[in-house]
Design an enzyme around this catalytic site. Structure first.
Site, short mmCIF file in Angstrom:
data_model
loop_
_atom_site.label_atom_id
_atom_site.label_comp_id
_atom_site.label_asym_id
_atom_site.label_seq_id
_atom_site.Cartn_x
_atom_site.Cartn_y
_atom_site.Cartn_z
N HIS A 5 0.86 -1.19 0.00
CA HIS A 5 0.00 0.00 0.00
C HIS A 5 0.90 1.23 0.00
CE1 HIS A 5 -3.59 2.28 2.05
NE2 HIS A 5 -3.12 2.91 0.97
N GLU B 56 -1.97 -1.46 -3.59
CA GLU B 56 -3.12 -0.82 -2.95
C GLU B 56 -2.90 0.68 -2.97
OE1 GLU B 56 -4.40 -4.31 0.21
OE2 GLU B 56 -3.27 -2.58 0.94
N HIS C 90 -8.05 -8.59 5.47
CA HIS C 90 -8.02 -7.58 6.53
C HIS C 90 -8.29 -8.25 7.87
CE1 HIS C 90 -7.39 -3.50 7.75
NE2 HIS C 90 -8.49 -3.50 8.49
#
Length: 247
Positions: free
Chosen positions: A45, A72, A193
Site C-alpha cells: 500500500h 493498494e 483484513h
C-alpha cells in the site's frame, strides 16, 4: 478443489524499517524471500503520506517480483499517475484516512460511481487489472459492478475483530451473502483484513474466494520463526481448510 492463493502484504516490514529511519529490514528483500518460500503474490500500500512503503520500494518491487504485484492505493490523481507509470499487475483501490493505523473499512462507492469509473478506465487502459476494497455489502457490490471492475476484495475486518461468537457468525453470514451476490455478476472475489492463523479457517473454507491478502499476522509470526516458516504455516492452513470445504 480450487487452490486458495495467498498474497503477502509487506507494509509491516517497511513499518519496522521506518521506525528507526534505517535501510533495514528491506521490504524488497522480504518480497524476494516470500517468493522463494512459495507465496503467490506481493501486496503493498503506497499511502499518500508514505508512512511505510515508499516510491523507491514500489519501483524496485515492480522490477523484481516474479509472481504478481498488487498495489493498494487511494483514488487520487497522484496515485493514478504513479500506477500508470509503474504498471503493477493489479491495483486495488482502497479508502485512506491520514490518522488511521490501518485501513479502517471498505470504499463507499454509492456516491462516487462516475469518479471511480474514470479511474478504473485509466488504470485498465494502462494494462492494469483493477479491484475495489469493499465491505461485504450488497449495495457496494452493485456499485462495483456498475463501475466496471471484474474483481472485488471483501473486507474481512469486522469478521476478524468480532468479540464474540454471535457477532462473528453474523459477519460470516454477511460475507457468504455478499459472495453469492458478487458471483451473480460474474465478479472475481478476493478477501482480506485482520486475518490471522486463528480466524482464517472459515474464510478459507469459502471455495469461491480466489485469494487472501494477509500481512500483519504473517510478519508478526516471522519475528519468532522466520518468514519462510511463517508463510509455510499459513499456506498449510489454507490448504487444509480448503480441502475441508470439498469434503
Amino acid at each position: 478443489m480450487s487452490n486458495l492463493l495467498l498474497a503477502l502484504n509487506i507494509d509491516h516490514i517497511a513499518t519496522v524499517r521506518n521506525a528507526r529511519g534505517t535501510q533495514y529490514p528491506d521490504p524488497v528483500y522480504a518480497a524476494y524471500i516470500a517468493e522463494q518460500s512459495g507465496i503467490d503474490g506481493i501486496t503493498v500500500h503506497l499511502r499518500e503520506d508514505r508512512r511505510h512503503i515508499t516510491d523507491r520500494d514500489v519501483k524496485l518491487l515492480r522490477e523484481i517480483v516474479q509472481t504478481t504485484m498488487n498495489l493498494e492505493m487511494a483514488a487520487t490523481d497522484e496515485m493514478v499517475m504513479i500506477a500508470c507509470q509503474l504498471k503493477p499487475h493489479y491495483c486495488c483501490l482502497v479508502p485512506e484516512r491520514r490518522r488511521e493505523l490501518t485501513t479502517e473499512g471498505g470504499l463507499d462507492l454509492i456516491y462516487q460511481i462516475d469518479k471511480m469509473q474514470n479511474i478504473v478506465l485509466k488504470l485498465s487502459d494502462a494494462g492494469i487489472r483493477v479491484s475495489l476494497f469493499i465491505d461485504p455489502d450488497i449495495e457496494q457490490i452493485d456499485a462495483s459492478y456498475k463501475i466496471g471492475v471484474r474483481c472485488i476484495e471483501l473486507n474481512t475486518g469486522k469478521y476478524a475483530e468480532s468479540k464474540n461468537k454471535e457477532d462473528r457468525i453474523l459477519e460470516y453470514r454477511r460475507i457468504e451473502k455478499s459472495i453469492k451476490h458478487a458471483l451473480s455478476y460474474g465478479l472475481m472475489i478476493n478477501a482480506g483484513h485482520g486475518l490471522n492463523y486463528d480466524n482464517v479457517k472459515f474464510i478459507a473454507m469459502l471455495s469461491q474466494i480466489r485469494e487472501l491478502n494477509i500481512g500483519h499476522a504473517i510478519v508478526s509470526r516471522a519475528v519468532f520463526c522466520g518468514l519462510p516458516k511463517a508463510i509455510k504455516d499459513m499456506k498449510e492452513l489454507l490448504k487444509e481448510f480448503r480441502k475441508k470445504d470439498d469434503q
